[in-house]
Design a protein around this motif. Structure first.
Motif, PDB file in Angstrom:
ATOM      1  N   ARG A 245     -19.090-110.136  11.125  1.00 43.75           N
ATOM      2  CA  ARG A 245     -19.999-109.614  10.125  1.00 43.75           C
ATOM      3  C   ARG A 245     -19.209-109.070   8.927  1.00 43.75           C
ATOM      4  O   ARG A 245     -18.292-108.264   9.106  1.00 43.75           O
TER       5      ARG A 245
ATOM      6  N   GLN B 276     -24.724-110.065   3.170  1.00 38.48           N
ATOM      7  CA  GLN B 276     -23.933-110.138   4.387  1.00 38.48           C
ATOM      8  C   GLN B 276     -23.669-111.582   4.742  1.00 38.48           C
ATOM      9  O   GLN B 276     -24.398-112.491   4.325  1.00 38.48           O
TER      10      GLN B 276
ATOM     11  N   VAL C 204     -27.390-102.405   2.490  1.00 38.42           N
ATOM     12  CA  VAL C 204     -26.768-103.722   2.598  1.00 38.42           C
ATOM     13  C   VAL C 204     -27.346-104.629   1.517  1.00 38.42           C
ATOM     14  O   VAL C 204     -28.542-104.950   1.528  1.00 38.42           O
TER      15      VAL C 204
ATOM     16  N   SER D 272     -23.281 -98.342   9.632  1.00 42.24           N
ATOM     17  CA  SER D 272     -23.296 -99.812   9.619  1.00 42.24           C
ATOM     18  C   SER D 272     -22.418-100.392  10.719  1.00 42.24           C
ATOM     19  O   SER D 272     -22.482-101.599  10.989  1.00 42.24           O
TER      20      SER D 272
ATOM     21  N   LEU E  24     -20.206-107.184   5.320  1.00 40.68           N
ATOM     22  CA  LEU E  24     -21.316-106.553   4.623  1.00 40.68           C
ATOM     23  C   LEU E  24     -20.866-106.078   3.252  1.00 40.68           C
ATOM     24  O   LEU E  24     -19.835-105.402   3.136  1.00 40.68           O
TER      25      LEU E  24
END
Length: 658
Positions: free
Chosen positions: A559, A577, A574, A514, A561
């Motif tokens: 970001r 997010q 995910v 990720s 997540l």
């Protein structure tokens, strides 16, 4: 430039009469050469855009006003060039070499004198006690709206010559240009300067002799105001201040008599810095770069870039350092420039600190640190074509954040330069934490090549990271395609720990891939926090909820997540997010997320989890359900849309991450 260097010019001297039509034909033929002459004599402090327009304006106003005019000096004979040499005009580039055929032309001699005289006048400071001369004011014509015009950038040698010329007085600069560009002997230079009104031509010639003769550089495109580049002015500022500019123009029209010009003359291209700024000049001098002693870090309480010594085999190569500093200050069109988001791209404000200069694979690499940024200059080993300049923020970097930086990328591999206190550097696969490590054997701080995952596409089977060990512990850094690798941590946001222990590496393993979601975004650190474990309703085990948050050098989060992983799952999924939020961070260590999950028996459930201080969770939208505590399981159907609301133990409410 001091005003006493130039005296009032003599009224006239005997010489052949010049017809204005003859002078116009001469001006058109030799226009590029005359404009280059004016550009070089004008003070560099005017700024490149202002110098270009002023040079064209001075040459275009050099024609005599009457039908005929006697030349103020006799025609000059060639100096270093043969009297029989034929002259060619410089064309668009104006790069023709001087020749006697041109210097013997009384029309050209007159125009050259008028250009030199007005260029000297243009550099004299304005005085409140006297009306300014026309040449001292910004040119009315040519006039360009909305664009800045400047010659093509040259190399380090041209920049160095420009700096040396800027340090001369205006008469000395004119003497150097007349000698190098026009090819006049010393006597011819003295006669032109005297006719142009210079009070002490001999002193100007002596001062000009302090600058080495580099005639070829005077013909460089760097000093050609006829071959120009165009760039827009500040569009946002222009748009925002249109009304203010109109109001100011009206005020000037009404109250113009009350306005005065600053003693330093008109500003060089707005707020551009003076080319003779001592700090700016020092920043381009390779002899003044800061070099830290090799043992300074051993006695310093600091663990940042300020105590890194200068390493590499080319730290004494002044030519390489000069090119690197020159490109940093003013990169040319052929230089590939990159900067991480939020990184200022301007030149150095003063002499920077040298961290490295040496050969790495097929390149010569120089790395500087100016207290705010890491700057890397790279050029091929066999020339300077294809040079690259990379900048990255490094302000307040300390500890793990100041233990390594990217030195070179070649064929999918990356080499790092490590801090002097690093004792060991190894490569580790974050996806397979139990696999062995590969020793990178740093030599003078430079590691062996490490396969980088920064450009992986398709399935993610591995993610190589850099693991460093020093006297205080072990740290893990991840390459995200930038100069500064990201520091990986685990644990609660208020007190994360290093992701170097066996259990911590296992926490990161399912979520390593990720990291690709935050590549090339100026990431400083990424923390993985397991905020909940939830028993699955079919009795197949407990699912893992992990929040990964990337923080940048700018201070924001590109970001966040929330990832969900079932027992035996190789990687996380995910579930939610968000960007630019405080959730899952030190300022807001809370998170709530949900996912639709299908059991092995085909039943659908809405699973939700919050951090441990969540007192209750409820759904909104197409699903109706609630639960006390931080976990929620509701039987539902495929494709439903639902929202989440949570209540914390202190009574505050939180929404689901989205």
């Amino acid at each position: 430039m001091q005003s006493q260097d130039v005296a009032p010019h003599p009224a006239s001297a005997s010489g052949p009469a010049i017809d204005v039509e003859q002078a116009e034909a001469t001006l058109v033929e030799h226009y590029p050469r005359l404009v280059r002459l004016a550009y070089l004599v004008l003070p560099p402090g005017l700024g490149r855009n202002r110098r270009v327009l002023t040079a064209h304006g001075l040459v275009q106003r050099a024609l005599p006003r009457g039908r005929a005019l006697s030349a103020v000096i006799p025609s000059q004979s060639g100096g270093r060039h043969s009297a029989g040499a034929s002259h060619r005009s410089g064309g668009a580039g104006g790069a023709a070499s001087p020749a006697a055929g041109c210097d013997g032309d009384p029309g050209y001699a007159l125009l050259r004198l008028r250009v030199v005289r007005t260029a000297l006048e243009a550099g004299r400071p304005l005085r409140g006690t006297a009306w300014p001369k026309r040449s001292q004011l910004p040119p009315l014509l040519p006039l360009v709206w909305g664009l800045r015009l400047f010659p093509r950038s040259g190399g380090a040698d041209e920049l160095a010559l420009d700096q040396r010329l800027s340090a001369l007085s205006a008469p000395a600069r004119a003497a150097h240009v007349l000698r190098g560009l026009e090819g006049l002997p010393e006597g011819g230079v003295r006669r032109v300067l005297s006719a142009a009104g210079v009070a002490d031509p001999a002193a100007a010639i002596r001062q000009a002799a302090s600058v080495p003769a580099e005639d070829a550089l005077l013909h460089s495109p760097e000093f050609d105001p006829c071959a120009l580049q165009a760039r827009p002015t500040d569009l946002m500022r222009r748009r925002q201040h249109t009304k203010a500019a109109l109001a100011a123009a009206a005020a000037v029209a009404v109250c113009g008599a009350l306005l005065t010009v600053p003693s330093g003359g008109w500003g060089p291209d707005g707020a551009a810095a003076d080319a003779q700024n001592p700090a700016a000049l020092a920043a381009l001098d390779p002899a003044r770069v800061t070099r830290v002693a090799p043992t300074a870090w051993q006695t310093s309480a600091r663990t940042d870039f300020s105590v890194w010594p200068a390493r590499g085999g080319l730290t004494g190569d002044r030519g390489l350092l000069r090119r690197a500093l020159a490109v940093w200050a003013r990169p040319g069109e052929s230089v590939r420039v990159s900067a991480t988001p939020g990184t200022p791209s301007g030149g150095p404000a003063g002499p920077p600190q040298l961290l490295y200069a040496g050969r790495v694979d097929a390149a010569r690499v120089v790395v500087f640190y100016d207290g705010l940024r890491i700057v890397r200059y790279a050029e091929p080993s066999n020339g300077t074509d294809g040079a690259a300049l990379d900048l990255a923020r490094a302000d307040a970097a300390s500890g793990a954040e100041a233990e390594a930086l990217v030195l070179d990328r070649t064929d999918g591999n990356v080499r790092y330069l490590t801090a002097p206190w690093v004792r060991a550097a190894v490569q580790r696969d974050l996806v397979r934490p139990s696999a062995g490590v590969m020793d990178l054997r740093p030599a003078d701080g430079v590691t062996a090549p490490l396969a980088t995952p920064a450009r992986q596409s398709g399935s993610c089977a591995s993610w190589n990271v850099l693991q460093l060990t020093d006297g205080s512990g072990t740290r893990v850094l991840a390459d995200l395609g930038e100069l500064m690798p990201a520091h990986l941590t685990v644990g609660r946001p208020a007190g994360p720990r290093e992701a170097s222990g066996a259990a911590d590496l296992r926490t990161w393993a399912p979520f390593a891939c990720s990291l690709a979601a935050v590549r090339s975004q100026g990431v400083r650190s990424v923390n993985a926090w397991e905020f909940a474990r939830q028993s699955l309703p079919d009795g197949s085990g407990a699912a893992q909820w992990v929040c990964t948050r990337a923080d940048t050098w700018r201070g924001d989060a590109p970001r966040v997540l929330a990832q969900f992983r079932t027992p035996g799952g190789r990687s996380g999924v995910v579930a939610a997010q968000a960007e630019g939020v405080a959730a899952c961070g030190a300022k807001d260590p809370h998170v709530l997320a949900g996912v639709l999950w299908k059991s092995a028996g085909g039943a659908w459930y809405l699973l939700a989890a919050g951090s441990k201080d969540t007192a209750s969770v409820r759904t909104t939208g197409q699903v109706n359900g609630s639960a006390r505590g931080s976990l929620l399981t509701v039987r539902t159907r495929q494709g439903v849309r639902a929202g989440l609301r949570g209540t914390l133990t202190d009574g505050r409410t939180v929404g689901g991450l989205r």
